[in-house]
Design a protein around this motif. Structure first.
Motif, PDB file in Angstrom:
ATOM      1  N   TRP A  40       3.957  -4.011  -4.180  1.00 18.58           N
ATOM      2  CA  TRP A  40       4.744  -4.028  -2.946  1.00 18.58           C
ATOM      3  C   TRP A  40       4.020  -4.742  -1.824  1.00 18.58           C
ATOM      4  CZ3 TRP A  40       4.967   1.910  -3.437  1.00 18.58           C
ATOM      5  CH2 TRP A  40       5.865   2.268  -4.447  1.00 18.58           C
ATOM      6  N   SER A  41       2.720  -4.566  -1.752  1.00 16.64           N
ATOM      7  CA  SER A  41       1.950  -5.140  -0.645  1.00 16.64           C
ATOM      8  C   SER A  41       2.163  -6.640  -0.518  1.00 16.64           C
ATOM      9  CB  SER A  41       0.465  -4.837  -0.819  1.00 16.64           C
ATOM     10  OG  SER A  41       0.249  -3.457  -0.703  1.00 16.64           O
ATOM     11  N   GLY A  42       2.228  -7.321  -1.642  1.00 22.06           N
ATOM     12  CA  GLY A  42       2.454  -8.760  -1.608  1.00 22.06           C
ATOM     13  C   GLY A  42       3.829  -9.156  -1.119  1.00 22.06           C
ATOM     14  N   MET A  43       4.760  -8.217  -1.185  1.00 20.77           N
ATOM     15  CA  MET A  43       6.135  -8.506  -0.756  1.00 20.77           C
ATOM     16  C   MET A  43       6.378  -8.139   0.707  1.00 20.77           C
ATOM     17  SD  MET A  43       8.029  -7.134  -4.199  1.00 20.77           S
ATOM     18  CE  MET A  43       9.694  -7.580  -3.684  1.00 20.77           C
ATOM     19  N   LEU A  44       5.417  -7.491   1.345  1.00 23.36           N
ATOM     20  CA  LEU A  44       5.590  -7.061   2.732  1.00 23.36           C
ATOM     21  C   LEU A  44       5.221  -8.177   3.702  1.00 23.36           C
ATOM     22  CD1 LEU A  44       4.242  -3.413   2.504  1.00 23.36           C
ATOM     23  CD2 LEU A  44       6.626  -4.203   2.505  1.00 23.36           C
ATOM     24  N   ASP A  45       5.850  -9.293   3.504  1.00 30.22           N
ATOM     25  CA  ASP A  45       5.649 -10.493   4.309  1.00 30.22           C
ATOM     26  C   ASP A  45       7.034 -10.974   4.726  1.00 30.22           C
ATOM     27  OD1 ASP A  45       5.354 -13.134   5.168  1.00 30.22           O
ATOM     28  OD2 ASP A  45       3.834 -13.595   3.670  1.00 30.22           O
ATOM     29  N   ALA A  47       8.112 -13.728   5.235  1.00 30.43           N
ATOM     30  CA  ALA A  47       8.493 -14.953   4.533  1.00 30.43           C
ATOM     31  C   ALA A  47       8.936 -14.674   3.097  1.00 30.43           C
ATOM     32  CB  ALA A  47       7.321 -15.935   4.527  1.00 30.43           C
ATOM     33  N   SER A  48       8.638 -13.483   2.607  1.00 31.52           N
ATOM     34  CA  SER A  48       9.023 -13.108   1.249  1.00 31.52           C
ATOM     35  C   SER A  48      10.501 -12.738   1.227  1.00 31.52           C
ATOM     36  CB  SER A  48       8.187 -11.927   0.764  1.00 31.52           C
ATOM     37  OG  SER A  48       8.694 -11.425  -0.442  1.00 31.52           O
ATOM     38  N   GLU A  49      11.199 -13.308   0.276  1.00 30.72           N
ATOM     39  CA  GLU A  49      12.621 -13.014   0.147  1.00 30.72           C
ATOM     40  C   GLU A  49      12.875 -11.547  -0.177  1.00 30.72           C
ATOM     41  OE1 GLU A  49      15.629 -14.986  -2.556  1.00 30.72           O
ATOM     42  OE2 GLU A  49      14.600 -16.712  -1.655  1.00 30.72           O
ATOM     43  N   GLY A  50      11.935 -10.909  -0.849  1.00 30.49           N
ATOM     44  CA  GLY A  50      12.143  -9.543  -1.308  1.00 30.49           C
ATOM     45  C   GLY A  50      11.571  -8.463  -0.420  1.00 30.49           C
ATOM     46  N   TRP A  51      11.233  -8.782   0.822  1.00 30.94           N
ATOM     47  CA  TRP A  51      10.596  -7.776   1.669  1.00 30.94           C
ATOM     48  C   TRP A  51      11.494  -6.564   1.864  1.00 30.94           C
ATOM     49  CZ3 TRP A  51      12.533  -5.687   6.030  1.00 30.94           C
ATOM     50  CH2 TRP A  51      13.497  -6.403   6.754  1.00 30.94           C
ATOM     51  N   ARG A  52      12.796  -6.782   2.042  1.00 30.54           N
ATOM     52  CA  ARG A  52      13.706  -5.664   2.283  1.00 30.54           C
ATOM     53  C   ARG A  52      13.803  -4.765   1.044  1.00 30.54           C
ATOM     54  NH1 ARG A  52      17.095  -5.020   6.478  1.00 30.54           N
ATOM     55  NH2 ARG A  52      17.022  -7.232   7.023  1.00 30.54           N
ATOM     56  N   ASP A  53      13.844  -5.364  -0.148  1.00 29.34           N
ATOM     57  CA  ASP A  53      13.872  -4.575  -1.385  1.00 29.34           C
ATOM     58  C   ASP A  53      12.582  -3.776  -1.533  1.00 29.34           C
ATOM     59  OD1 ASP A  53      16.400  -5.525  -2.118  1.00 29.34           O
ATOM     60  OD2 ASP A  53      15.556  -7.192  -3.276  1.00 29.34           O
ATOM     61  N   ALA A  77      12.108   0.109   9.410  1.00 31.80           N
ATOM     62  CA  ALA A  77      11.958  -1.329   9.137  1.00 31.80           C
ATOM     63  C   ALA A  77      13.221  -1.901   8.505  1.00 31.80           C
ATOM     64  CB  ALA A  77      10.760  -1.579   8.231  1.00 31.80           C
ATOM     65  N   GLU A  78      13.900  -1.119   7.705  1.00 33.37           N
ATOM     66  CA  GLU A  78      15.170  -1.583   7.143  1.00 33.37           C
ATOM     67  C   GLU A  78      16.169  -1.868   8.259  1.00 33.37           C
ATOM     68  OE1 GLU A  78      15.937   0.181   2.758  1.00 33.37           O
ATOM     69  OE2 GLU A  78      15.896   1.709   4.332  1.00 33.37           O
ATOM     70  N   GLY A  84       9.233  -4.803  11.676  1.00 33.86           N
ATOM     71  CA  GLY A  84       8.707  -3.485  11.321  1.00 33.86           C
ATOM     72  C   GLY A  84       7.728  -3.498  10.167  1.00 33.86           C
ATOM     73  N   LEU A  85       7.448  -4.672   9.612  1.00 30.09           N
ATOM     74  CA  LEU A  85       6.587  -4.732   8.430  1.00 30.09           C
ATOM     75  C   LEU A  85       5.133  -4.371   8.713  1.00 30.09           C
ATOM     76  CD1 LEU A  85       8.036  -7.817   6.514  1.00 30.09           C
ATOM     77  CD2 LEU A  85       8.342  -5.373   6.026  1.00 30.09           C
ATOM     78  N   ASP A  86       4.636  -4.667   9.895  1.00 30.43           N
ATOM     79  CA  ASP A  86       3.265  -4.272  10.226  1.00 30.43           C
ATOM     80  C   ASP A  86       3.131  -2.751  10.173  1.00 30.43           C
ATOM     81  OD1 ASP A  86       2.247  -6.832  10.543  1.00 30.43           O
ATOM     82  OD2 ASP A  86       2.557  -6.860  12.721  1.00 30.43           O
ATOM     83  N   ALA A  87       4.119  -2.056  10.706  1.00 33.73           N
ATOM     84  CA  ALA A  87       4.092  -0.587  10.683  1.00 33.73           C
ATOM     85  C   ALA A  87       4.173  -0.067   9.257  1.00 33.73           C
ATOM     86  CB  ALA A  87       5.233  -0.026  11.526  1.00 33.73           C
ATOM     87  N   VAL A  88       4.947  -0.721   8.411  1.00 40.22           N
ATOM     88  CA  VAL A  88       5.038  -0.319   7.003  1.00 40.22           C
ATOM     89  C   VAL A  88       3.682  -0.497   6.327  1.00 40.22           C
ATOM     90  CG1 VAL A  88       6.076  -0.839   4.754  1.00 40.22           C
ATOM     91  CG2 VAL A  88       7.515  -0.780   6.808  1.00 40.22           C
TER      92      VAL A  88
END
Length: 116
Positions: A40-45, A47-53, A77-78, A84-88
């Motif tokens: 998950w950590s790699g997706m919390l960007d 620019a990542s298409e899958g951040w919301r998932d 964050a949703e 909100g990704l920094d907080a996540v």
């Protein structure tokens, strides 16, 4: 790191009650959470298409292990979007720190407890 290092980011009593004290299950659930957190950590960007998932998946998994604050941060964050990704990430780090301290304490305890 030991139980005294817990921040309160994870309610381990909730997990212990849910697992009905099954120590093997608790260990397995926490190990899975840690393994998945690495993905998950790699997706919390943003620019990542899958951040919301990723955030949605983390929310459910977090609540399942008792990391309710992390679940709430993910829900926010949703709603708020990628800002909100920094907080996540911060809340995930806190939860993982608590899980590491809890696992460490359990490992030490298992060395002290005589087996029958």
């Amino acid at each position: 790191m030991a139980r005294r290092d817990l921040t309160g980011a994870v309610n381990f009593r909730y997990l212990e009650d849910f697992a009905r004290g099954d120590e093997a299950m608790i260990d397995e659930v926490l190990a899975l959470f840690r393994e998945q957190a690495a993905m998950w950590s790699g997706m919390l960007d943003p620019a990542s298409e899958g951040w919301r998932d990723a955030v949605h998946t983390i929310k459910g998994a977090a609540r399942g292990v008792g990391a309710f604050d992390l679940g709430d941060v993910c829900a926010a964050a949703e709603e708020s979007g990628p800002t909100g990704l920094d907080a996540v990430r911060d809340a995930l780090d806190l939860a993982l720190t608590d899980i590491a301290a809890y696992a460490h304490e359990r490992a030490i305890q298992s060395l002290r407890t005589p087996r029958s």
